[in-house]
Design an enzyme around this catalytic site. Structure first.
Site, PDB file in Angstrom:
ATOM      1  N   ARG A   1      66.362  58.353  -2.336  1.00 29.84           N
ATOM      2  CA  ARG A   1      65.247  58.142  -1.516  1.00 29.84           C
ATOM      3  C   ARG A   1      64.522  59.594  -0.991  1.00 29.84           C
ATOM      4  O   ARG A   1      64.234  59.686   0.152  1.00 29.84           O
ATOM      5  CB  ARG A   1      65.434  57.356  -0.543  1.00 29.84           C
ATOM      6  CG  ARG A   1      65.643  55.767  -0.924  1.00 29.84           C
ATOM      7  CD  ARG A   1      64.232  55.193  -1.217  1.00 29.84           C
ATOM      8  NE  ARG A   1      64.165  53.702  -1.491  1.00 29.84           N
ATOM      9  CZ  ARG A   1      64.019  52.813  -0.779  1.00 29.84           C
ATOM     10  NH1 ARG A   1      63.720  52.844   0.470  1.00 29.84           N
ATOM     11  NH2 ARG A   1      64.152  51.592  -1.288  1.00 29.84           N
TER      12      ARG A   1
ATOM     13  N   ARG B   1      59.095  58.056   3.438  1.00 29.54           N
ATOM     14  CA  ARG B   1      58.368  58.060   4.778  1.00 29.54           C
ATOM     15  C   ARG B   1      58.907  59.139   5.800  1.00 29.54           C
ATOM     16  O   ARG B   1      58.259  59.278   6.495  1.00 29.54           O
ATOM     17  CB  ARG B   1      58.628  56.577   5.427  1.00 29.54           C
ATOM     18  CG  ARG B   1      57.522  55.614   4.719  1.00 29.54           C
ATOM     19  CD  ARG B   1      58.067  54.241   4.872  1.00 29.54           C
ATOM     20  NE  ARG B   1      59.473  54.026   4.438  1.00 29.54           N
ATOM     21  CZ  ARG B   1      60.030  52.857   4.447  1.00 29.54           C
ATOM     22  NH1 ARG B   1      59.486  51.723   4.921  1.00 29.54           N
ATOM     23  NH2 ARG B   1      61.298  52.553   3.935  1.00 29.54           N
TER      24      ARG B   1
ATOM     25  N   TYR C   1      66.719  39.930  -5.671  1.00 32.17           N
ATOM     26  CA  TYR C   1      65.257  39.821  -5.248  1.00 32.17           C
ATOM     27  C   TYR C   1      64.205  38.797  -5.773  1.00 32.17           C
ATOM     28  O   TYR C   1      63.629  38.138  -5.171  1.00 32.17           O
ATOM     29  CB  TYR C   1      64.683  41.414  -5.174  1.00 32.17           C
ATOM     30  CG  TYR C   1      65.444  42.374  -4.410  1.00 32.17           C
ATOM     31  CD1 TYR C   1      64.829  42.419  -3.069  1.00 32.17           C
ATOM     32  CD2 TYR C   1      66.218  43.065  -4.863  1.00 32.17           C
ATOM     33  CE1 TYR C   1      65.498  43.445  -2.127  1.00 32.17           C
ATOM     34  CE2 TYR C   1      66.746  44.156  -3.954  1.00 32.17           C
ATOM     35  CZ  TYR C   1      66.445  44.247  -2.853  1.00 32.17           C
ATOM     36  OH  TYR C   1      67.114  44.947  -1.766  1.00 32.17           O
TER      37      TYR C   1
ATOM     38  N   ARG D   1      50.801  58.447   0.497  1.00 31.17           N
ATOM     39  CA  ARG D   1      50.746  56.969   0.804  1.00 31.17           C
ATOM     40  C   ARG D   1      49.531  56.245   1.216  1.00 31.17           C
ATOM     41  O   ARG D   1      49.187  55.370   0.747  1.00 31.17           O
ATOM     42  CB  ARG D   1      52.044  56.675   1.482  1.00 31.17           C
ATOM     43  CG  ARG D   1      52.314  55.243   1.946  1.00 31.17           C
ATOM     44  CD  ARG D   1      52.998  54.715   0.717  1.00 31.17           C
ATOM     45  NE  ARG D   1      53.500  53.300   1.303  1.00 31.17           N
ATOM     46  CZ  ARG D   1      53.026  52.257   1.752  1.00 31.17           C
ATOM     47  NH1 ARG D   1      51.651  51.944   1.500  1.00 31.17           N
ATOM     48  NH2 ARG D   1      53.431  51.106   2.069  1.00 31.17           N
TER      49      ARG D   1
ATOM     50  N   ASP E   1      59.866  52.166  -8.192  1.00 27.41           N
ATOM     51  CA  ASP E   1      60.524  51.130  -7.621  1.00 27.41           C
ATOM     52  C   ASP E   1      61.375  50.290  -8.311  1.00 27.41           C
ATOM     53  O   ASP E   1      60.783  49.962  -9.619  1.00 27.41           O
ATOM     54  CB  ASP E   1      60.080  50.217  -6.578  1.00 27.41           C
ATOM     55  CG  ASP E   1      60.804  49.856  -5.579  1.00 27.41           C
ATOM     56  OD1 ASP E   1      61.299  50.454  -4.445  1.00 27.41           O
ATOM     57  OD2 ASP E   1      61.326  48.679  -5.771  1.00 27.41           O
TER      58      ASP E   1
HETATM   59  O1  CP3 Z   1      62.972  58.956  -3.830  1.00 26.93           O
HETATM   60  C1  CP3 Z   1      63.601  58.233  -4.805  1.00 26.93           C
HETATM   61  O2  CP3 Z   1      64.639  57.801  -4.305  1.00 26.93           O
HETATM   62  C2  CP3 Z   1      62.705  57.432  -5.746  1.00 26.93           C
HETATM   63  C3  CP3 Z   1      62.026  56.272  -5.337  1.00 26.93           C
HETATM   64  C4  CP3 Z   1      62.754  54.995  -5.044  1.00 26.93           C
HETATM   65  C5  CP3 Z   1      62.170  54.101  -4.183  1.00 26.93           C
HETATM   66  N1  CP3 Z   1      63.149  52.944  -4.143  1.00 26.93           N
HETATM   67  C6  CP3 Z   1      60.828  53.997  -3.399  1.00 26.93           C
HETATM   68  C7  CP3 Z   1      60.620  53.292  -2.354  1.00 26.93           C
HETATM   69  C8  CP3 Z   1      64.080  54.573  -5.575  1.00 26.93           C
HETATM   70  C9  CP3 Z   1      64.992  54.732  -6.504  1.00 26.93           C
HETATM   71  C10 CP3 Z   1      64.188  53.009  -5.032  1.00 26.93           C
HETATM   72  C11 CP3 Z   1      65.179  52.200  -5.508  1.00 26.93           C
HETATM   73  C12 CP3 Z   1      65.245  50.790  -4.615  1.00 26.93           C
HETATM   74  N2  CP3 Z   1      64.140  50.119  -4.537  1.00 26.93           N
HETATM   75  C13 CP3 Z   1      66.422  49.923  -4.602  1.00 26.93           C
HETATM   76  C14 CP3 Z   1      67.866  50.635  -4.798  1.00 26.93           C
HETATM   77  C15 CP3 Z   1      68.238  51.617  -3.968  1.00 26.93           C
HETATM   78  C16 CP3 Z   1      68.556  51.340  -2.748  1.00 26.93           C
HETATM   79  O3  CP3 Z   1      67.961  51.967  -1.664  1.00 26.93           O
HETATM   80  O4  CP3 Z   1      69.282  50.513  -2.279  1.00 26.93           O
HETATM   81  C17 CP3 Z   1      65.859  48.979  -3.936  1.00 26.93           C
HETATM   82  C18 CP3 Z   1      66.962  47.877  -3.427  1.00 26.93           C
HETATM   83  C19 CP3 Z   1      64.450  48.812  -3.918  1.00 26.93           C
HETATM   84  C20 CP3 Z   1      63.709  47.819  -3.182  1.00 26.93           C
HETATM   85  C21 CP3 Z   1      62.930  48.107  -2.249  1.00 26.93           C
HETATM   86  N3  CP3 Z   1      61.695  48.767  -2.292  1.00 26.93           N
HETATM   87  C22 CP3 Z   1      62.750  47.595  -0.666  1.00 26.93           C
HETATM   88  C23 CP3 Z   1      63.946  46.622  -0.503  1.00 26.93           C
HETATM   89  C24 CP3 Z   1      61.918  48.236  -0.167  1.00 26.93           C
HETATM   90  C25 CP3 Z   1      61.381  48.006   1.244  1.00 26.93           C
HETATM   91  C26 CP3 Z   1      62.468  48.580   2.361  1.00 26.93           C
HETATM   92  C27 CP3 Z   1      62.136  50.106   2.435  1.00 26.93           C
HETATM   93  O5  CP3 Z   1      63.150  50.897   2.400  1.00 26.93           O
HETATM   94  O6  CP3 Z   1      61.000  50.280   2.753  1.00 26.93           O
HETATM   95  C28 CP3 Z   1      61.336  49.456  -0.903  1.00 26.93           C
HETATM   96  C29 CP3 Z   1      60.179  50.000  -0.845  1.00 26.93           C
HETATM   97  C30 CP3 Z   1      60.345  51.405  -1.066  1.00 26.93           C
HETATM   98  N4  CP3 Z   1      60.739  52.051  -2.399  1.00 26.93           N
HETATM   99  C31 CP3 Z   1      59.795  52.734  -0.399  1.00 26.93           C
HETATM  100  C32 CP3 Z   1      59.988  53.793  -1.000  1.00 26.93           C
HETATM  101  C33 CP3 Z   1      59.737  55.166  -0.738  1.00 26.93           C
HETATM  102  C34 CP3 Z   1      59.190  52.591   1.202  1.00 26.93           C
HETATM  103  C35 CP3 Z   1      57.698  52.018   0.895  1.00 26.93           C
HETATM  104  C36 CP3 Z   1      56.647  52.552   1.850  1.00 26.93           C
HETATM  105  O7  CP3 Z   1      56.289  53.834   1.616  1.00 26.93           O
HETATM  106  O8  CP3 Z   1      56.137  52.061   2.168  1.00 26.93           O
END
Ligand code: CP3
Length: 355
Positions: free
Chosen positions: A35, A39, A161, A48, A85
């Site tokens: 990540r 944010r 999910y 974003r 994602d």
């Molecule tokens: O920078 C990176 O790592 C690359 C992009 C990336 C994101 N999600 C962007 C993201 C990667 C590799 C992921 C993987 C991901 N997504 C996982 C596996 C890794 C982990 O964290 O366990 C999972 C379970 C998800 C599913 C997911 N995506 C959830 C549950 C959420 C909401 C919770 C949260 O953290 O906001 C997301 C949203 C998400 N994915 C954001 C980002 C930057 C935040 C969204 C936003 O900008 O509002």
């Protein structure tokens, strides 16, 4: 094992991440953070906002490539990770995904064979194409020594999910489906494995140098379900990707696997093991003695806290992993509260090793 000193006197355009995934130790170790685009970065929040919704950002190659590059510009990490994602896969299959502000993902739950029949692997192409374009743009903009990581969620984690329709603390809905109707649940896992192969293959063809498979909820399964729903589908994906792209290394991240991590590393065929925060440093060291790379595993909250607690742990980690094929990373993703300055301090601490 050769310890390749990364001195300025021997510049190499081979990414250090690839050297480590081939089983070599590199000092200081290559680093990137799960990540790393997100944010906590003001420049991410700005893009974003411009994009509108989170999935709009994922599906706009120009903007997604831009946020992929932001942490590289700011910190000079050894690898960029594609901005996308894991839930792009169900969305592309036709299960509508929405990201609700402050609440996380929402999906119409898939609970039966009839729900499953509405999903269609053949329709994923148009959606995936936008992600592949992001990969191409990012690869083109990156220096040769910076690796580009493509990724997908593992079938088990994505299924949790899809079945619950949201994130859950115990993944109970998917576990119950798997216990009550293993054949029906296997159809979902098989669909996800096949679609993940399409998705990762396209990312490699578009320019990804390394792949990571995120199995965030691997720890929810006891044996023998861990074997059936985590190890077996991951092995299938890895085997097929290696047949098509033998030189592209794959990192597996079976979060929470605990004592089953060694089995996962042996049986899936991955080149590197992502270790979560719960893996002791001695254990991570021991896992690195199997000819495979290990990656991890700093607590993301140490990066929020900063200061002496962070310094001490980083020094302990570097000391424990010295001479091993090791990639410095967190044990889970960066949290939004992380001060960007603490990330800069972490990079300086890691890069000072061997200086
Ligand atoms: O920078 C990176 O790592 C690359 C992009 C990336 C994101 N999600 C962007 C993201 C990667 C590799 C992921 C993987 C991901 N997504 C996982 C596996 C890794 C982990 O964290 O366990 C999972 C379970 C998800 C599913 C997911 N995506 C959830 C549950 C959420 C909401 C919770 C949260 O953290 O906001 C997301 C949203 C998400 N994915 C954001 C980002 C930057 C935040 C969204 C936003 O900008 O509002």
């Amino acid at each position: 094992m050769p310890d390749v000193a990364r001195a300025a006197k021997s510049p190499s355009s081979t990414p250090a991440l690839l050297a480590v995934l081939a089983g070599n130790a590199v000092t200081p170790p290559p680093m990137w953070l799960m990540r790393q685009a997100g944010r906590y970065l003001p420049e991410y929040r700005q893009v974003r906002e411009q994009a509108g919704g989170f999935l709009d950002l994922c599906y706009t190659p120009e903007l997604a490539a831009e946020v992929t590059l932001q942490p590289i510009r700011r910190y000079g990490f050894d690898a960029a990770i594609l901005f996308s994602d894991i839930l792009v896969v169900p969305d592309a299959l036709g299960q509508r995904v929405a990201f609700v502000e402050g609440e996380g993902p929402r999906l119409e739950p898939v609970r039966s064979g009839a729900d499953l029949a509405r999903l269609d692997r053949a329709r994923t192409h148009a959606t995936f194409q936008r992600v592949f374009e992001t990969v191409g743009r990012a690869r083109k903009a990156l220096a040769a020594e910076t690796a580009l990581i493509g990724f997908c969620g593992a079938p088990w984690t994505v299924a949790t999910y899809m079945v619950a329709g949201r994130g859950s603390v115990d993944q109970a809905d998917a576990r119950l489906w798997a216990y009550r109707d293993a054949a029906g649940f296997a159809a979902l896992i098989d669909l996800l494995a096949d679609t993940s192969i399409d998705y990762l293959d396209g990312q490699v063809l578009a320019g990804a140098d390394v792949l990571q498979i995120f199995d965030t909820w691997a720890g929810a399964l006891p044996e023998p379900e861990f074997e059936r729903w985590v190890v077996a589908p991951t092995h299938r994906i890895v085997t097929e990707l290696k047949r098509r792209h033998p030189l592209v290394p794959i990192i597996g991240f079976p979060r929470g696997a605990g004592s089953k991590a060694a089995r996962y590393l042996e049986a899936t065929g991955v080149d590197g093991l992502g270790c979560d925060t719960g893996v002791a440093l001695e254990e991570m060291r021991a896992l690195s003695q199997r000819g495979k790379a290990v990656q991890g595993n700093l607590d993301p909250l140490l990066l929020v806290a900063g200061g002496e607690a962070l310094n001490v742990r980083v020094r302990e980690t570097l000391h424990a992993m010295r001479g091993a094929p090791f990639i410095f990373n967190l044990g889970h993703g960066i949290v939004p509260e992380t001060p960007p300055d603490h990330v800069a301090e972490l990079v300086a601490l890691v890069r000072a090793q061997g200086a």
